[in-house]
Enzyme design. Sequence first.
Site, PDB file in Angstrom:
ATOM      1  N   LYS A 101       0.856  -1.181   0.000  1.00 42.93           N
ATOM      2  CA  LYS A 101       0.000   0.000   0.000  1.00 42.93           C
ATOM      3  C   LYS A 101       0.902   1.243   0.000  1.00 42.93           C
ATOM      4  CE  LYS A 101      -3.832   1.769   2.886  1.00 42.93           C
ATOM      5  NZ  LYS A 101      -4.594   1.504   4.137  1.00 42.93           N
ATOM      6  N   SER A 153      -9.628   1.274   3.167  1.00 40.40           N
ATOM      7  CA  SER A 153      -8.777   2.094   2.331  1.00 40.40           C
ATOM      8  C   SER A 153      -7.695   1.319   1.559  1.00 40.40           C
ATOM      9  CB  SER A 153      -8.097   3.147   3.180  1.00 40.40           C
ATOM     10  OG  SER A 153      -7.206   2.554   4.102  1.00 40.40           O
ATOM     11  N   SER A 208      -9.700  -1.181   7.264  1.00 34.24           N
ATOM     12  CA  SER A 208      -9.091  -0.932   5.953  1.00 34.24           C
ATOM     13  C   SER A 208      -8.312  -2.098   5.339  1.00 34.24           C
ATOM     14  CB  SER A 208      -8.177   0.285   6.025  1.00 34.24           C
ATOM     15  OG  SER A 208      -8.935   1.459   6.009  1.00 34.24           O
TER      16      SER A 208
END
Lengths: 487, 95
Positions: free
Chosen positions: A79, A154, A178
């Site tokens: 990420k 997310s 997330s």
Amino acid sequence: MSLHSLTLHELHSKLRKREISSQELTEAVFDRIAVTEERVHSFITLCRESALAEAKKADERLGTEKDPDPLLGVPIALKDIFLTRGVLTTCASKILGNFIPPYDATTVKKLRGAGAVIVGKTNMDEFAMGSSTENSALFVTRNPWNLDRVPGGSSGGSAAAVSADQCIAALGTDTGGSIRQPAACCGIVGLKPTYGRVSRFGIIAFASSLDQVGPITKEVMDSALMLEAIAGFDPMDSTSINAPVPPYSRYLDGDVKGLRAGIPKEYFIPGMQPDVEKAVKEAIRALEKNGVEIEEISLPHTEYAIAAYYIIATAEASSNLARYDGMKYGFRAHGKDLTETYVKTREEGFGAEVKRRIMLGTYALSAGYYDAYYLKAQKVRALIKKDFDEAFKTCDVIITPTAPTTAFEIGEKTQDPLQMYLSDIFTISVNLAGLPALSLPCGFDSDGLPIGLQVIGKHLDEATILRIAYAYEQATDWHKRKPNLAP
Amino acid sequence: MKIDREEVRKVAALARLRFSPEEEERLTQQLDKILQYMDKLNELNTERVEPLAHVVDIVSAFREDKVVHEPVVDALLSNAPAREQDFFKVPKIIE
């Protein structure tokens, strides 16, 4: 079957026996990216050249090491919240649009040490604030199962990349769901470890008392192997827990007889998608058949979790994001004096949701409102943690749906922030209580979208979560289904 | 109303943010709706509850005072929006 579609543990066995090379595997992954990325949009940055160099080094190590690390030579995505030395790290924000970190996050260092091949940096909601990856300042990532749907968020880019076989595994971060919610949306496995289990050093801070790093993988065994690689004490993180890291993968034998699972009645609510409720209840029956003892429990303060979370998380965020002032790194706009330079930098550099959360957090911490909001939320947080402490006196794990619905449509919730916040309803309490939890696939709805099952564990008891999840996974074949991304 | 436009402007100034009149109007409505939802917490009597700031017991993390990451000036300054020699260049602060 093509190499990119295999799991981490399968590939490890092939690499170890030298049936394949890491270079072949890495090429296969980048070939896969080449044919799918135009539709899915998982990556902000791809590191093809350095990845191939890392693969070459991994092949040399594979040739000499007797007992190679399970991650050696395996392509992994990160990420874009993880600091990577020399590689652009944007947190999907304009304010960090050109930021090149001078050091690696502890977890990245550990992956590199284990010999993992870093594929690239994945898309996310800006500063990890969101549940759909639509808050990225760069572009929207699409769900590989249906390109009109969100991948969740997310960590939506990491989840989409794993689901679309654009990497073998990935790392995400989970502040309110997330990792787990996008894993559920994309039909894969996402694990949020106990708060403090994995170092936060070098991940860009959102809400420091809630943020935690974890793996996003194709199968439960892969999740255990990844956790072994990244967990452990780090003196660079002041809230890191100094406890030994168990060999999680060795506990996965499918035997779960006599384990006790609690089913909280507050997690089956009106308004949840009927297909989700049905699939989760069937999964619970399947576990019962495998010898797990099921009992109904109560977590009475569940309905207050979202309100408490969005005060605490935004308060911490408003403080953490004060550092983006355009002075030492990141974007700077030019104003007529210092204050205007700050204001213009932040006005132009942050997106709408980030600003909304900074506003909410600043308000909750400001004079006159602190007791009514921030202190009140911390007290409710104590009550939510106590609910779990009570429940875990009689059960080993708690089983719930990961999210009340499957992946929603792109654009469906962007105009109503509160509706977006409510999609975290089943994941958020776990962060407030600091507990470990995992999401794994347990079925598909009538539109063919994956459904996630959440297994919550006791403090530092990732092992039992993984054991239960593994037993369920091995008794079903949901994890074998793949999205159809044929061009 | 839990929050009005004047309050929004005040909070924005504290957070070093700024909004156009249309944004301000929309944000006021959104924040008002969110804060009304937060009122749910007042259903709970928390008089005797100790606030929980952190789930792990935090002890001051002491370590030896020695350099572990030798700072490299060029690496640290490479992200600076403006630089002069070995310094961060910032707007004038003192008139």
